[in-house]
Design a protein around this motif. Structure first.
Motif, PDB file in Angstrom:
ATOM      1  N   ILE A  62     -74.133 -56.206  46.404  1.00 44.28           N
ATOM      2  CA  ILE A  62     -75.197 -55.350  45.868  1.00 44.28           C
ATOM      3  C   ILE A  62     -76.013 -56.186  44.880  1.00 44.28           C
ATOM      4  N   LYS A  63     -77.320 -56.202  45.056  1.00 38.21           N
ATOM      5  CA  LYS A  63     -78.163 -57.032  44.185  1.00 38.21           C
ATOM      6  C   LYS A  63     -78.344 -56.420  42.794  1.00 38.21           C
ATOM      7  N   ARG A  64     -78.511 -55.093  42.741  1.00 40.69           N
ATOM      8  CA  ARG A  64     -78.806 -54.453  41.457  1.00 40.69           C
ATOM      9  C   ARG A  64     -77.760 -53.387  41.133  1.00 40.69           C
ATOM     10  N   PHE A  65     -77.203 -53.496  39.951  1.00 41.79           N
ATOM     11  CA  PHE A  65     -76.265 -52.495  39.451  1.00 41.79           C
ATOM     12  C   PHE A  65     -76.969 -51.710  38.332  1.00 41.79           C
ATOM     13  N   ASP A  66     -77.923 -50.869  38.734  1.00 41.89           N
ATOM     14  CA  ASP A  66     -78.723 -50.153  37.737  1.00 41.89           C
ATOM     15  C   ASP A  66     -78.482 -48.648  37.817  1.00 41.89           C
ATOM     16  N   PHE A  67     -77.240 -48.297  38.205  1.00 44.66           N
ATOM     17  CA  PHE A  67     -76.922 -46.884  38.361  1.00 44.66           C
ATOM     18  C   PHE A  67     -75.859 -46.458  37.342  1.00 44.66           C
ATOM     19  N   LEU A  68     -75.692 -45.156  37.210  1.00 46.32           N
ATOM     20  CA  LEU A  68     -74.682 -44.600  36.305  1.00 46.32           C
ATOM     21  C   LEU A  68     -73.768 -43.668  37.103  1.00 46.32           C
ATOM     22  N   TYR A  69     -72.535 -43.567  36.644  1.00 47.15           N
ATOM     23  CA  TYR A  69     -71.558 -42.718  37.322  1.00 47.15           C
ATOM     24  C   TYR A  69     -71.350 -41.407  36.571  1.00 47.15           C
ATOM     25  N   SER A  70     -70.954 -40.386  37.336  1.00 47.52           N
ATOM     26  CA  SER A  70     -70.676 -39.072  36.749  1.00 47.52           C
ATOM     27  C   SER A  70     -69.318 -39.084  36.054  1.00 47.52           C
ATOM     28  N   ASP A  71     -69.045 -38.034  35.292  1.00 45.01           N
ATOM     29  CA  ASP A  71     -67.751 -37.935  34.593  1.00 45.01           C
ATOM     30  C   ASP A  71     -66.587 -37.933  35.577  1.00 45.01           C
ATOM     31  N   ASP A  72     -66.740 -37.249  36.729  1.00 41.65           N
ATOM     32  CA  ASP A  72     -65.670 -37.212  37.732  1.00 41.65           C
ATOM     33  C   ASP A  72     -65.384 -38.612  38.264  1.00 41.65           C
ATOM     34  N   GLU A  73     -66.439 -39.373  38.483  1.00 40.45           N
ATOM     35  CA  GLU A  73     -66.281 -40.739  38.989  1.00 40.45           C
ATOM     36  C   GLU A  73     -65.717 -41.658  37.920  1.00 40.45           C
ATOM     37  N   ILE A  74     -66.144 -41.450  36.685  1.00 41.10           N
ATOM     38  CA  ILE A  74     -65.628 -42.271  35.581  1.00 41.10           C
ATOM     39  C   ILE A  74     -64.128 -42.047  35.390  1.00 41.10           C
ATOM     40  N   ASN A  75     -63.657 -40.826  35.611  1.00 39.94           N
ATOM     41  CA  ASN A  75     -62.214 -40.565  35.514  1.00 39.94           C
ATOM     42  C   ASN A  75     -61.431 -41.429  36.497  1.00 39.94           C
ATOM     43  N   ILE A  76     -61.989 -41.613  37.691  1.00 39.03           N
ATOM     44  CA  ILE A  76     -61.330 -42.474  38.682  1.00 39.03           C
ATOM     45  C   ILE A  76     -61.441 -43.945  38.272  1.00 39.03           C
ATOM     46  N   LEU A  77     -62.604 -44.332  37.751  1.00 37.06           N
ATOM     47  CA  LEU A  77     -62.775 -45.722  37.292  1.00 37.06           C
ATOM     48  C   LEU A  77     -61.848 -46.044  36.129  1.00 37.06           C
ATOM     49  N   LYS A  78     -61.583 -45.058  35.295  1.00 37.82           N
ATOM     50  CA  LYS A  78     -60.624 -45.264  34.197  1.00 37.82           C
ATOM     51  C   LYS A  78     -59.232 -45.559  34.759  1.00 37.82           C
ATOM     52  N   LYS A  79     -58.859 -44.843  35.811  1.00 37.38           N
ATOM     53  CA  LYS A  79     -57.569 -45.109  36.453  1.00 37.38           C
ATOM     54  C   LYS A  79     -57.580 -46.496  37.099  1.00 37.38           C
ATOM     55  N   ILE A  80     -58.707 -46.872  37.706  1.00 33.93           N
ATOM     56  CA  ILE A  80     -58.840 -48.227  38.265  1.00 33.93           C
ATOM     57  C   ILE A  80     -58.650 -49.277  37.176  1.00 33.93           C
ATOM     58  N   SER A  81     -59.180 -49.001  35.990  1.00 33.90           N
ATOM     59  CA  SER A  81     -59.076 -49.969  34.882  1.00 33.90           C
ATOM     60  C   SER A  81     -57.634 -50.190  34.450  1.00 33.90           C
TER      61      SER A  81
END
Length: 577
Positions: A477-496
């Motif tokens: 992906i060339k551009r990372f100019d997006f934001l994630y929702s709270d539901d998605e961030i909860n999953i990203l926190k688990k990924i972290s």
């Protein structure tokens, strides 16, 4: 990218800056300071105990010091959205949504190393596991320890350590003599129609010996099987060879392959036992003395006699241990000491032994010998694999090795498959007993953790398939100019948390943490997936049959972690279910 390790570095840098300005007093070491996963009840991403660690030396209450440190943290990091202070002085940090965009960009660009502790000094391990007597097939009692040892090896290799997997073949002693006689009588049964002496309790009665006997007859036409004494040595070698073939087949069906098979008999014939005894004698760890009756023995019938003893009490054992039997032969313990000297001579940083529950009492004596041989308490690490209870139709399966009707590894795999066997055997900590319920293992529901994790990967694969994309290919992906929702961030926190899971699994040698983590991640993912049933914004593929970049990357990161974890466990991730 380990955000916890990175923020620990940031916290320590701020501490040093405050110390230089005279605003803070630091102790000689900052090792007690941590950056951890906060309890789920707090809406934060990282928690640190720094204020509590430094409060005493700074003569301030942890809460007051936390306030000062929180201000400094927020001032120095523009990605922090909010900081809260919780009694008795924890500092809880919450990041802005852009933090998680940066996070996913970094891990997608470094997907090949995500989870690996790249800053850790890499070590050289020897993992000895299974090491069942070469007298028959592996049974369920061996299965859990075999998988435990294999997955410990896998996670150490994932973290870029060097590992050798080893099997110690106990091919010396009375049990081998009885085993060889058992094979001999089966040969006589086949070749001369003589009945097997089933009333002899020293013999192994299992039907598998018939196959051993037939194989030996077929491939050794020149051997005269009339006189046991004349062929006992040759027959012993052939019988052990047959047993090891079967054991290796059992291990292979579990997805396990050892690097080395070390023979106890070879150690004895090479006089390695005598050499290690001589070594210990020179170090004054061996003497001639008497041992009192062991626990459970009738002390009145016990005959105390002078024998060669190892001073294991010097290293915390409850009594010194015998190295020689009354007939002058070496004890099993003496051979084991020689084997561990052999291990030490090969210059590994750590030796790991996986032991069955029935060998837990053996740990102290063998640890004592390794400490005496290496002058190190940390050299040997023993992990105990507790018992497995098989349950089917709400009833326990019984097994008895003596009767020859126990449940073998192949029986279990034929019933539920390799993947279910491996995953469920790791589903609880190895130091507690495990109930292996056949009914739950074949269910296609949340109650079957293997199915639940595999299904999450299959769901992601289905999205890629609908888009004519290969889930195994890298995504750019060339551009990372997006934001994630709270539901998605909860999953990203688990990924972290994945790098911390790997770190804890390696440091504590507790591989059950991986299937537990994968189940928790899958639960979050399935919950998010189900939101799409009622909310089109939560669906991955839109009405134009396309997917937004942020959702494609989101799915790819989840699938990568699930695949990494399942590879470590040694379980497949099917694209379709």
């Amino acid at each position: 990218m380990n955000i916890f390790a990175q923020y620990l570095v940031k916290i320590k840098k701020i501490l040093f800056d405050l110390s230089k300005n005279g605003d803070l007093i630091l102790p000689t070491t900052l090792e007690g300071i941590t950056a951890e996963i906060p309890p789920s009840k707090f809406k934060s991403d990282i928690s640190t105990n720094v204020a509590m660690v430094l409060s005493k030396i700074n003569k301030k209450a942890p809460i007051d010091l936390a306030s000062t440190l929180a201000d400094a943290l927020k001032k120095n990091d523009k990605l922090i959205e909010d900081i809260s202070i919780v009694n008795p002085g924890f500092i809880n940090i919450k990041f802005k949504p852009i933090f998680w965009t940066n996070f996913i960009e970094e891990i997608i660009k470094n997907s090949k190393i995500f989870g690996i502790n790249t800053n850790e000094k890499k070590k050289n391990y020897l993992v000895e596991f299974v090491s069942a007597n070469p007298t028959g097939p592996l049974h369920v009692g061996h299965c859990r320890g075999a998988i435990l040892g294999d997955v410990i090896t896998n996670v150490l290799l994932f973290n870029k350590h060097k590992v050798v997997k080893e099997y110690y073949v106990n091919d010396y002693g009375n049990q081998i003599i009885n085993f060889t006689k058992s094979v001999y009588f089966r040969i006589r049964e086949i070749a001369f129609k003589e009945p097997f002496p089933s009333d002899n309790e020293d013999l192994y009665p299992g039907d598998y010996l018939i196959n051993f006997a037939q194989n030996i007859i077929n491939s050794n036409k020149k051997i005269d099987f009339k006189d046991f004494n004349k062929i006992s040595e040759e027959l012993t070698a052939l019988s052990i060879e047959e047993a090891l073939k079967l054991i290796k087949k059992n291990l292979n069906s579990l997805g396990i392959k050892h690097d080395n098979f070390i023979s106890e008999k070879k150690l004895v014939t090479n006089q390695e036992v005598e050499k290690v005894i001589d070594y210990l004698q020179k170090s004054k760890f061996v003497y001639k003395g008497k041992i009192k009756a062991p626990a459970g023995e009738d002390s009145e019938k016990w005959v105390e006699r002078e024998q060669l003893l190892f001073k294991s009490t010097d290293f915390g054992d409850d009594k010194d241990r015998a190295l020689q039997k009354s007939d002058g032969a070496w004890t099993y313990f003496a051979s084991d000491v020689a084997y561990h000297k052999n291990k030490l001579d090969r210059k590994f940083d750590h030796l790991i032994n996986i032991l069955g529950a029935d060998h837990a009492g053996y740990i102290k004596r063998i640890s004592s010998s390794v400490e005496a041989l290496s002058n190190s308490k940390e050299k040997l690490i023993c992990k105990v694999s507790q018992l497995v209870k098989l349950i089917k139709d709400k009833k326990p399966f019984k097994m008895s090795k003596r009767k020859g009707d126990y449940i073998t590894v192949d029986d279990l795999i034929n019933e539920v498959g390799k993947d279910a066997t491996r995953f469920i055997m790791l589903n609880r900590s190895s130091d507690v007993e495990l109930d292996f319920d056949f009914d739950n293992v074949i269910e296609k529901s949340k109650d079957n953790p293997l199915y639940y994790v595999q299904y999450s990967y299959a769901r992601i694969a289905s999205v890629f398939r609908h888009l004519d994309k290969n889930i195994k290919n890298d995504i750019k992906i060339k551009r990372f100019d997006f934001l994630y929702s709270d539901d998605e961030i909860n999953i990203l926190k688990k990924i972290s948390e994945w790098p911390k899971c790997i770190e804890a699994t390696c440091n504590k040698l507790e591989p059950h943490r991986i299937p537990t983590y994968l189940y928790e991640l899958s639960s979050l993912f399935h919950s998010y997936w189900n939101l799409g049933k009622d909310n089109s914004d939560k669906r991955f593929i839109n009405e134009q049959k396309k997917i937004a970049d942020e959702k494609l990357i989101f799915l790819k990161v989840i699938s990568n972690v699930i695949k990494s974890g399942m590879d470590i466990v040694g379980v497949a991730v099917p694209d379709k279910m």
